[in-house]
Scaffold this active site. Structure first.
Site, PDB file in Angstrom:
ATOM      1  N   SER A  49       0.866  -1.190   0.000  1.00 17.19           N
ATOM      2  CA  SER A  49       0.000   0.000   0.000  1.00 17.19           C
ATOM      3  C   SER A  49       0.892   1.226   0.000  1.00 17.19           C
ATOM      4  O   SER A  49       2.062   1.157   0.398  1.00 17.19           O
ATOM      5  CB  SER A  49      -0.897   0.007   1.240  1.00 17.19           C
ATOM      6  OG  SER A  49      -1.549   1.259   1.394  1.00 17.19           O
ATOM      7  N   TYR A 101      -2.760  -1.162  10.217  1.00 17.75           N
ATOM      8  CA  TYR A 101      -2.658  -1.407   8.776  1.00 17.75           C
ATOM      9  C   TYR A 101      -1.324  -0.887   8.239  1.00 17.75           C
ATOM     10  O   TYR A 101      -0.633  -1.579   7.485  1.00 17.75           O
ATOM     11  CB  TYR A 101      -3.827  -0.730   8.054  1.00 17.75           C
ATOM     12  CG  TYR A 101      -3.909  -1.049   6.576  1.00 17.75           C
ATOM     13  CD1 TYR A 101      -4.451  -2.251   6.130  1.00 17.75           C
ATOM     14  CD2 TYR A 101      -3.459  -0.141   5.625  1.00 17.75           C
ATOM     15  CE1 TYR A 101      -4.532  -2.548   4.781  1.00 17.75           C
ATOM     16  CE2 TYR A 101      -3.537  -0.423   4.274  1.00 17.75           C
ATOM     17  CZ  TYR A 101      -4.072  -1.630   3.858  1.00 17.75           C
ATOM     18  OH  TYR A 101      -4.143  -1.909   2.507  1.00 17.75           O
TER      19      TYR A 101
END
Length: 310
Positions: free
Chosen positions: A179, A192
């Site tokens: 990401s 995350y």
């Protein structure tokens, strides 16, 4: 004395290589990926985790269009079967397995079934991911653990299961779906961000180990901006027109192109490269001012999500 001589002789060669690869990297950035020369993936055995929806499904469909054989893993059996149905409509061979990638033994056992049923996996796509979507002190301990188990530890188990055959056969490709927040933190996504930073470190290390071993195992890491899979529903930044959310169809297509062109790092959209350069060079307070202007650290407040794999 010999060491000094080796340094004097070797340094010019290294500098020439450095300059060349900087130029080559800029050239690849400027030329659209669809114009690059692409290798065939026809007949390759591609295993995708989190294949039951979103990015995973689109990766599977794009590989199917190129003639690859698909092995689909997901805890969502119904979604996985739907992906398989769409893949079969494209004429590709496909096998489905329900697998909880956060469970090490489940990964190892399912990997053995794949090797028995299909053969050696040649392209591994670690895509499965979850997000809790809350500020640090509001995340229950068990959710933090689960995020790291799915987003990070699962990569260790799948690599342990399939990388040895790639090394033995001197052929393979590892794809890590990370990401953009794997490059640094953002408010409201502590677990995350940590999981994606960790998996980026794992991927970068594996790439270098393959180089040391002189194995023809390629590595591609994908760092996308927010994708409209439902996983990040409710997140809203200010001036979103500056950087619209990405569609899973676009991301899936670009990931397969990246594999075919042996791209080491894929930022989506590509202009995020500029943001990454700024992130790693600007002072922290400067970054905070820019993030405050975009409301980036409060974007999570409207988070709804869907609480399951991508």
């Amino acid at each position: 004395m010999l060491l000094l001589l080796e340094f004097i002789v070797g340094l010019p060669v290294v500098l020439v290589k450095v300059v060349w690869f900087i130029f080559y990297g800029i050239l690849r950035y400027l030329v659209p990926m669809w114009l690059w020369r692409k290798k065939s993936v026809e007949g390759e055995i591609v295993l995708i985790t989190g294949a039951g929806s979103g990015i995973g499904r689109q990766i599977a469909l794009n590989f199917a269009k190129k003639g690859a054989q698909l092995v689909l893993w997901d805890v969502n059996g119904a979604g996985n079967k739907e992906t398989a149905r769409q893949v079969r409509e494209l004429g590709a061979k496909v096998w489905t397995y329900e697998c909880d990638v956060s469970n090490r033994q489940n990964v190892y056992n399912t990997a053995q079934k794949v090797k028995h049923d299909v053969g050696s996996v040649t392209i591994l796509v670690n895509n499965a991911g979850i997000v809790s979507g809350n500020y640090f002190l509001d995340i229950p301990d068990e959710k933090i653990v689960k995020t790291l188990e799915v987003n990070t530890m699962a990569h260790f188990w799948t690599l342990k299961a399939f990388l040895p055959d790639m090394i033995k056969n001197d052929h393979g490709h590892i794809v890590t779906i990370a990401s953009i927040v794997g490059e640094g933190g953002i408010g409201g996504m502590t677990d995350y961000c940590a999981s994606k930073c960790a998996v980026k470190g794992l991927h970068d290390s594996i790439l270098r180990e393959m180089r040391v071993m002189k194995r023809n195992v390629k590595c591609t890491i994908v760092c996308p901006y927010t994708v409209t899979t439902g996983m990040f529903d409710g997140i809203q930044v200010r001036y979103q027109f500056l950087l619209p959310f990405l569609s899973p169809e676009y991301v899936g297509k670009k990931i397969v192109q990246a594999v075919q062109t042996d791209t080491d790092t894929l930022y989506l959209p590509p202009r995020l490269v500029v943001a990454m350069i700024l992130m790693h060079t600007l002072p922290t307070r400067t970054q905070l001012v820019l993030e405050g202007f975009l409301n980036a650290n409060e974007a999570i407040k409207g988070f709804v999500g869907r609480g399951r794999q991508r």
